[in-house]
Design an enzyme around this catalytic site. Sequence first.
Site, PDB file in Angstrom:
ATOM      1  N   LYS A 126       0.689  -1.530   0.326  1.00  0.00           N
ATOM      2  CA  LYS A 126       0.293  -0.138  -0.095  1.00  0.00           C
ATOM      3  C   LYS A 126       1.657   1.168   0.002  1.00  0.00           C
ATOM      4  O   LYS A 126       1.966   0.970   0.486  1.00  0.00           O
ATOM      5  CB  LYS A 126      -1.047  -0.281   1.305  1.00  0.00           C
ATOM      6  CG  LYS A 126      -2.240   1.466   1.344  1.00  0.00           C
ATOM      7  CD  LYS A 126      -3.123   0.699   0.298  1.00  0.00           C
ATOM      8  CE  LYS A 126      -4.479   1.100   0.431  1.00  0.00           C
ATOM      9  NZ  LYS A 126      -5.647   0.444  -0.960  1.00  0.00           N
ATOM     10  N   ASP A 166      -6.641   4.528  -4.141  1.00  0.00           N
ATOM     11  CA  ASP A 166      -7.667   4.024  -3.226  1.00  0.00           C
ATOM     12  C   ASP A 166      -8.201   5.912  -2.972  1.00  0.00           C
ATOM     13  O   ASP A 166      -8.224   6.706  -4.061  1.00  0.00           O
ATOM     14  CB  ASP A 166      -6.795   3.895  -2.642  1.00  0.00           C
ATOM     15  CG  ASP A 166      -7.648   3.642  -0.959  1.00  0.00           C
ATOM     16  OD1 ASP A 166      -7.454   2.569  -0.876  1.00  0.00           O
ATOM     17  OD2 ASP A 166      -7.172   4.557  -0.110  1.00  0.00           O
TER      18      ASP A 166
HETATM   19  P1  NDP Z   1     -12.898   8.268  -2.580  1.00  0.00           P
HETATM   20  O1  NDP Z   1     -11.850   8.939  -2.757  1.00  0.00           O
HETATM   21  O2  NDP Z   1     -12.813   7.996  -4.290  1.00  0.00           O
HETATM   22  O3  NDP Z   1     -13.862   8.400  -2.080  1.00  0.00           O
HETATM   23  C1  NDP Z   1     -13.481   8.226  -0.656  1.00  0.00           C
HETATM   24  C2  NDP Z   1     -15.193   9.227  -0.440  1.00  0.00           C
HETATM   25  O4  NDP Z   1     -15.503   8.843   1.587  1.00  0.00           O
HETATM   26  C3  NDP Z   1     -15.483  10.005  -0.343  1.00  0.00           C
HETATM   27  O5  NDP Z   1     -16.551  11.052  -0.682  1.00  0.00           O
HETATM   28  C4  NDP Z   1     -14.866  11.840   1.052  1.00  0.00           C
HETATM   29  O6  NDP Z   1     -14.986  12.924   1.339  1.00  0.00           O
HETATM   30  C5  NDP Z   1     -15.317  10.412   1.983  1.00  0.00           C
HETATM   31  N1  NDP Z   1     -14.213  10.283   3.028  1.00  0.00           N
HETATM   32  C6  NDP Z   1     -12.972  10.231   3.009  1.00  0.00           C
HETATM   33  N2  NDP Z   1     -12.324  10.360   4.100  1.00  0.00           N
HETATM   34  C7  NDP Z   1     -13.386  10.946   5.229  1.00  0.00           C
HETATM   35  C8  NDP Z   1     -13.847  11.138   6.197  1.00  0.00           C
HETATM   36  N3  NDP Z   1     -12.093  11.307   6.440  1.00  0.00           N
HETATM   37  N4  NDP Z   1     -14.143  10.799   6.487  1.00  0.00           N
HETATM   38  C9  NDP Z   1     -15.736  11.779   6.090  1.00  0.00           C
HETATM   39  N5  NDP Z   1     -15.580  11.092   4.696  1.00  0.00           N
HETATM   40  C10 NDP Z   1     -14.627  10.655   4.392  1.00  0.00           C
HETATM   41  O7  NDP Z   1     -12.119   6.446  -2.625  1.00  0.00           O
HETATM   42  P2  NDP Z   1     -12.661   5.303  -2.565  1.00  0.00           P
HETATM   43  O8  NDP Z   1     -14.185   5.670  -2.886  1.00  0.00           O
HETATM   44  O9  NDP Z   1     -11.604   4.742  -3.501  1.00  0.00           O
HETATM   45  O10 NDP Z   1     -12.490   4.309  -0.814  1.00  0.00           O
HETATM   46  C11 NDP Z   1     -13.141   5.070   0.000  1.00  0.00           C
HETATM   47  C12 NDP Z   1     -12.861   3.321   1.132  1.00  0.00           C
HETATM   48  O11 NDP Z   1     -12.871   1.986  -0.288  1.00  0.00           O
HETATM   49  C13 NDP Z   1     -11.618   3.437   1.429  1.00  0.00           C
HETATM   50  O12 NDP Z   1     -10.983   3.210   3.210  1.00  0.00           O
HETATM   51  C14 NDP Z   1     -10.450   2.446   0.677  1.00  0.00           C
HETATM   52  O13 NDP Z   1      -9.810   2.363   1.225  1.00  0.00           O
HETATM   53  C15 NDP Z   1     -11.200   1.394   0.481  1.00  0.00           C
HETATM   54  N6  NDP Z   1     -11.302   0.579  -0.564  1.00  0.00           N
HETATM   55  C16 NDP Z   1     -11.110   1.733  -2.394  1.00  0.00           C
HETATM   56  C17 NDP Z   1     -10.892   0.005  -2.962  1.00  0.00           C
HETATM   57  C18 NDP Z   1     -10.742   1.204  -4.701  1.00  0.00           C
HETATM   58  O14 NDP Z   1     -10.765   0.207  -5.569  1.00  0.00           O
HETATM   59  N7  NDP Z   1     -11.331   2.125  -4.546  1.00  0.00           N
HETATM   60  C19 NDP Z   1     -10.573  -0.564  -3.105  1.00  0.00           C
HETATM   61  C20 NDP Z   1     -10.962  -1.636  -1.575  1.00  0.00           C
HETATM   62  C21 NDP Z   1     -11.003  -1.010  -0.855  1.00  0.00           C
HETATM   63  P3  NDP Z   1     -14.691  13.556   0.852  1.00  0.00           P
HETATM   64  O15 NDP Z   1     -14.159  13.957  -0.457  1.00  0.00           O
HETATM   65  O16 NDP Z   1     -15.645  14.776   1.602  1.00  0.00           O
HETATM   66  O17 NDP Z   1     -12.798  13.632   1.498  1.00  0.00           O
END
Ligand code: NDP
Length: 445
Positions: A126, A166
């Site tokens: 990672k 991510d």
């Molecule tokens: P994105 O950046 O596309 O989206 C993340 C979302 O979560 C945004 O809406 C963001 O809001 C919100 N978010 C992030 N951090 C916070 C926080 N501290 N408090 C409140 N809201 C938050 O990321 P992904 O959708 O790719 O990833 C989401 C989760 O899924 C993570 O845990 C990631 O590790 C996991 N994941 C992702 C994979 C992938 O293929 N993308 C694979 C496996 C797991 P804002 O924009 O306001 O920060």
Amino acid sequence: MQDVVEKVYEQVVARNRGEVEFHQAVHEVLESLGPVIAKHPHYADGALLERIVEPERQIMFRVPWVDDAGQVHVNRGFRIEFNSALGPYKGGLRFHPSVNAGIIKFLGFEQIFKNALTAQGIGGGKGGSDFDPHGRSDAEVMRFCQSFMTELARHIGPSTDVPAGDIGVGGREIGYMFGQYKRLRNSYDAGVLTGKGLAWGGSLVRTEATGYGTVLFAQSMLATKGESLEGKKVLVSGAGNVAIYAIEKAQQLGATPITFSDSSGYVVDEAGVDLELLKQVKEVERGRVADYVERRPGARLVTGGSVWDVPGDVALPCATQNELDGDAANTLLRGGCGVVSEGANMPSTPEAVEAFQKAGILFGPGKAANAGGVATSALEMEQNAGRTRWDFATAEAKLTGIMADIHDSCVAAAEEYGRPGDYVLGANAAGFTRVADVMIAHGIV
Ligand code: NDP
């Protein structure tokens, strides 16, 4: 926790001071291993547990870049190459201001077992940076990505380490990083990154894979009780890549997602989320959830509390780690929630997991439930190596098959170790034994 694993855990805490998310992730896995070690004591020989909790390599580097006003910024870059027993290191890059060594280490550790569960020959790693892409222009994001890749390029390669996206890293960032890697290497190594654009080596279904997989996992869990998602009210947190495609697949399977969120608040749309509008706001305009509410009559924005305050049948946490605590879990349970499938990595705190397990509801931990993303990344690598491209239906059928296999492996391992229906134990035991067997075969390395 058994003595033998307790000692390993204490050593992890002493050696990795202050890295609380890493401690939490290690504790959760080691706690599950009691019944595994009791049945197969050889897994504690040869310091195997001590080796599996220590990354093979940790890289930390300076990332200087210049903003549009000519000001110089210095961010910190990370790549944790945790375990290569099963294949090249594989895992995403996170760009978020909260990123530090402990967070990347927790994610890398989880990735080892998740990748093992996919049975696709990928090790665990990672990376990321404390860079915040929010509010930055495309040119600023490009300059940051180029600087980040200038150092990262020394450490990765199609057979060595293959990063993906991510939080904060999507198609735009992968594009800028791939462009810089190609320039530095003078070589079109498409297999060095996944999540690429479709015109330059990307795979159909990669964008959708994590969210789709999380919902497919929920559907498989429900099937063990003779139920399905049809007609269920679904609560989703986050509004990024995982959340959007979890909403899409839930709708395809006849459920009604009614919430989503970002760091500015959450939206409740009792009529069911308007997915096209959400994609327009988040994917096209890079806007905030409030922009959705402005254009959607009947939807409301809530800026205190969390989506878990809303009653629903199924919860899909798809934002970030520790976003669902013990109190939120109890609120969900009181609201009638019977299924939790984790799209994010470690979104439920240990107290929340305990509450779900005590209540006996279906709980799918992230390392199993969100493995569809990395599984489809491995499919992208396969297509790159074969210089071929599958159509959407072929790629989706493979994802569906992999998610069903992961579900069944968890069920089988939970039964084998005496806790039927415990997907946490099942995922940890099945993932661990696959990696451990290969580490033993490779000797002390
Ligand atoms: P994105 O950046 O596309 O989206 C993340 C979302 O979560 C945004 O809406 C963001 O809001 C919100 N978010 C992030 N951090 C916070 C926080 N501290 N408090 C409140 N809201 C938050 O990321 P992904 O959708 O790719 O990833 C989401 C989760 O899924 C993570 O845990 C990631 O590790 C996991 N994941 C992702 C994979 C992938 O293929 N993308 C694979 C496996 C797991 P804002 O924009 O306001 O920060």
